[in-house]
Design a protein around this motif. Structure first.
Motif, mmCIF file in Angstrom:
data_model
loop_
_atom_site.group_PDB
_atom_site.id
_atom_site.type_symbol
_atom_site.label_atom_id
_atom_site.label_comp_id
_atom_site.label_asym_id
_atom_site.label_seq_id
_atom_site.Cartn_x
_atom_site.Cartn_y
_atom_site.Cartn_z
ATOM 1 N N LEU A 1 1.012 -1.077 0.057
ATOM 2 C CA LEU A 1 0.176 -0.114 0.043
ATOM 3 C C LEU A 1 0.949 1.185 -0.108
ATOM 4 C CD1 LEU A 1 -2.544 -1.027 2.718
ATOM 5 C CD2 LEU A 1 -2.576 -1.701 0.379
ATOM 6 N N CYS A 2 0.594 2.267 -0.931
ATOM 7 C CA CYS A 2 1.426 3.341 -0.998
ATOM 8 C C CYS A 2 0.595 4.406 -1.203
ATOM 9 C CB CYS A 2 2.685 3.324 -2.229
ATOM 10 S SG CYS A 2 2.004 3.128 -3.858
ATOM 11 N N GLY A 3 1.201 5.857 -1.049
ATOM 12 C CA GLY A 3 0.322 6.959 -1.313
ATOM 13 C C GLY A 3 0.897 8.055 -0.250
ATOM 14 N N ARG A 4 0.453 9.193 -0.498
ATOM 15 C CA ARG A 4 0.617 10.259 0.294
ATOM 16 C C ARG A 4 0.313 10.252 1.842
ATOM 17 N NH1 ARG A 4 2.802 14.969 0.278
ATOM 18 N NH2 ARG A 4 0.825 16.295 0.625
ATOM 19 N N PRO A 5 0.910 10.826 2.480
ATOM 20 C CA PRO A 5 0.611 10.741 4.179
ATOM 21 C C PRO A 5 -0.835 11.067 4.335
ATOM 22 C CG PRO A 5 2.676 11.742 4.112
ATOM 23 C CD PRO A 5 2.066 11.714 2.380
ATOM 24 N N GLU B 1 0.957 14.211 -5.481
ATOM 25 C CA GLU B 1 0.178 13.028 -5.841
ATOM 26 C C GLU B 1 -0.018 12.785 -7.188
ATOM 27 O OE1 GLU B 1 -3.392 12.375 -2.492
ATOM 28 O OE2 GLU B 1 -2.974 14.208 -3.233
ATOM 29 N N LEU B 2 0.320 13.856 -7.977
ATOM 30 C CA LEU B 2 -0.023 13.846 -9.598
ATOM 31 C C LEU B 2 1.381 13.236 -9.990
ATOM 32 C CD1 LEU B 2 -1.158 17.469 -10.336
ATOM 33 C CD2 LEU B 2 -2.496 15.396 -10.489
ATOM 34 N N GLU B 3 2.547 13.208 -9.347
ATOM 35 C CA GLU B 3 3.733 12.681 -9.680
ATOM 36 C C GLU B 3 3.604 11.250 -9.299
ATOM 37 O OE1 GLU B 3 6.759 14.567 -7.514
ATOM 38 O OE2 GLU B 3 6.648 16.560 -8.787
ATOM 39 N N LEU B 4 2.986 11.097 -8.258
ATOM 40 C CA LEU B 4 2.746 9.289 -7.697
ATOM 41 C C LEU B 4 1.806 8.776 -8.623
ATOM 42 C CD1 LEU B 4 3.190 7.306 -5.472
ATOM 43 C CD2 LEU B 4 1.045 8.083 -4.496
ATOM 44 N N LEU B 5 1.026 9.263 -9.455
ATOM 45 C CA LEU B 5 0.073 8.585 -10.199
ATOM 46 C C LEU B 5 0.854 8.531 -11.509
ATOM 47 C CD1 LEU B 5 -3.379 10.586 -9.847
ATOM 48 C CD2 LEU B 5 -2.816 8.271 -9.025
ATOM 49 N N SER B 6 1.808 9.222 -11.873
ATOM 50 C CA SER B 6 2.461 9.113 -13.056
ATOM 51 C C SER B 6 3.761 8.253 -13.202
ATOM 52 C CB SER B 6 2.787 10.609 -13.670
ATOM 53 O OG SER B 6 3.688 11.269 -12.879
ATOM 54 N N MET B 7 3.846 7.853 -11.761
ATOM 55 C CA MET B 7 4.975 7.215 -11.568
ATOM 56 C C MET B 7 5.184 5.709 -12.263
ATOM 57 S SD MET B 7 6.473 6.577 -7.586
ATOM 58 C CE MET B 7 6.968 4.913 -7.406
ATOM 59 N N ASN B 8 6.250 4.972 -12.774
ATOM 60 C CA ASN B 8 6.465 3.976 -13.145
ATOM 61 C C ASN B 8 6.604 2.904 -12.046
ATOM 62 O OD1 ASN B 8 5.762 4.397 -15.868
ATOM 63 N ND2 ASN B 8 8.161 5.261 -16.029
ATOM 64 N N CYS C 1 -0.104 -2.501 -10.652
ATOM 65 C CA CYS C 1 -0.811 -1.341 -9.782
ATOM 66 C C CYS C 1 -2.199 -1.022 -9.908
ATOM 67 C CB CYS C 1 0.124 -0.316 -9.407
ATOM 68 S SG CYS C 1 0.109 0.988 -10.304
ATOM 69 N N ALA C 2 -2.940 -0.810 -8.832
ATOM 70 C CA ALA C 2 -4.066 -0.333 -9.193
ATOM 71 C C ALA C 2 -4.439 1.086 -8.310
ATOM 72 C CB ALA C 2 -5.242 -1.237 -8.573
#
Length: 449
Positions: free
Chosen positions: A221-225, A313-320, A325-326
């Motif tokens: 599980l990953c994401g912003r704080p 978060e925008l950078e996270l969504l575009s991350m390879n 991943c979903a």
């Protein structure tokens, strides 16, 4: 193999009973010297459990149960006797020492199962499955090992051996008698047969699927704080494992927990929120989060769908990501600031789910997504790393043989590669095996098994 061996077959620690097992030509005579049944007298009936006492001369060690099992209808195909003492270390250890004093040798790791293999009761794949059954961590892993224990996977390898032997015999007939069997007749069906066999072996080598069945599906599980990862972690596990607060950055390390999905173990990792930080501890947590993502089978990117997205978060969504991943748009219960359609524009080609980790809304869809990465033991022809590695070597040899046939090189070279492939398949079942391999395999077993 000529020694009579003895070992404690049950795990150390307190319990209802402890089992001391003896196997070998002197097993029955040693057993009769120490076990005194209440009513029966030697010779004892095979496979009949008796109540009695274990005696060291005139001194009783323990009241126990005893059983004699005559060869060949035993685990090792030798005479086997068992004494079931009261649980705990002391009684079983005293019985073990007494039996050693009377001539039995303490067994080495896996020696009982090794004798079962050497005496032809099971093949090497089945022997390895014994330890797999003991160490299985999920219902799916247990089912896979039991399937191997009953010979299901051995049948697959033996069928491959039969097919390869048939192809090889036709080729060698031409090599040995070229005047009687011409090359065209020898090659008829050989290329097709080899292609079919290589395809079968290739489909059997699914290392990732087999590892997931054995060890479980690793989900990060990953994401912003403060995106709700810890709340989701607790919801998936069905228990309050992670601390949940409104303070961003609560999770500083990687938390692990597991739950069962269709009998497969799913290992979930709750990672630290991905952001830049001057806090040394939090920065280490972020580094560990990236390491967890590198090792995961699946990543679930948790996004707070109730607020506008921050740049990170925008950078996270575009991350390879190195794994599938979903994207989970969390906090459905708090409103919708980001629609699925908008999210799809930001991160195309990735599944997107609206969920509420707090109310558990949408979690069934997430579980269905994870199910897509699971395979049942019946779908896997091979499940052990050693078997897949050796099958891969055999596959390589067969592919080399096909290249030789396609390049019009001497057929003897193709026959050599096919012989080596046949030998390698025999190393899986134990038909062509050396002492070093056996020592390596059985050294991983527990003593007494």
């Amino acid at each position: 193999m000529l020694d009579t061996i003895v070992g404690i077959a049950t795990a150390a620690g307190e319990g209802g009973i402890a089992i001391v097992r003896i196997s070998g030509k002197s097993a029955v005579s040693i057993f009769e010297q120490v076990f005194i049944p209440r009513k029966q007298r030697p010779p004892f009936q095979s496979h009949r459990l008796m109540v009695g006492r274990v005696m060291d001369g005139e001194q009783m060690i323990d009241e126990a149960m005893g059983v004699v099992m005559y060869a060949p209808e035993t685990y090792t195909r030798e005479d086997v006797c068992e004494i079931h003492t009261h649980g705990g270390n002391i009684a079983a250890t005293l019985v073990l020492r007494l039996l050693v004093r009377l001539g039995a040798r303490p067994s080495e790791a896996g020696e009982f199962t090794r004798r079962a293999f050497m005496n032809g009761r099971i093949d090497l794949m089945q022997a390895e499955a014994v330890m797999g059954v003991i160490s299985a961590q999920s219902a799916a892993a247990l089912k896979a090992e039991e399937r191997q224990l009953t010979g299901g996977q051995s049948v697959f390898i033996r069928n491959a051996q039969v097919e390869l032997t048939g192809l090889l015999s036709g080729l060698e007939a031409h090599i040995d008698y070229p005047d009687e069997i011409d090359e065209e007749e020898a090659l008829k069906g050989l290329r097709t047969g080899l292609l079919k066999l290589t395809q079968t072996l290739s489909s059997a080598i699914d290392e990732r699927g087999a590892r997931i069945v054995r060890e479980g599906l690793h989900v990060a599980l990953c994401g912003r704080p403060n995106a709700g990862k810890s709340t989701l972690f607790n919801a998936l596990l069905g228990e309050e494992r992670a601390i949940v607060t409104d303070i961003p950055g609560t999770t500083r390390d990687v938390l692990e927990g597991a739950f069962s999905l269709d009998g497969v173990r799913v290992l979930v990792q709750d990672t630290a929120g991905l952001r830049k930080s001057d806090d040394t501890v939090e920065r280490i947590g972020v580094e560990r989060a990236h390491a967890a993502l590198e090792q995961a089978d699946v990543a679930l990117v948790v996004v707070d769908g109730s607020t506008k997205l921050a740049q990170e978060e925008l950078e996270l969504l575009s991350m390879n990501f190195s794994c599938p991943c979903a994207v989970l748009l969390n906090k459905e219960d708090a409103g919708e600031a980001l629609s699925i359609a908008d999210a799809e524009k930001l991160t195309p080609h990735r599944p997107i789910f609206r969920i509420s980790a707090k109310t558990m809304e949408g979690l069934d869809e997430v579980r269905d997504y994870l199910r897509g990465f699971l395979k049942t033991p019946q779908q896997l022809l091979l499940t052990h790393e050693r078997h897949m590695a050796v099958a891969g070597e055999a596959l390589s040899k067969l592919q080399q043989a096909m290249e030789i046939l396609g390049a019009d090189q001497p057929l003897d070279l193709a026959a050599v590669d096919m012989h080596e492939a046949l030998y390698l398949l025999g190393r899986i079942t134990g038909e062509s095996v050396d002492e070093k391999l056996l020592d390596d395999i059985f050294s991983r077993f527990c003593v007494g098994k």
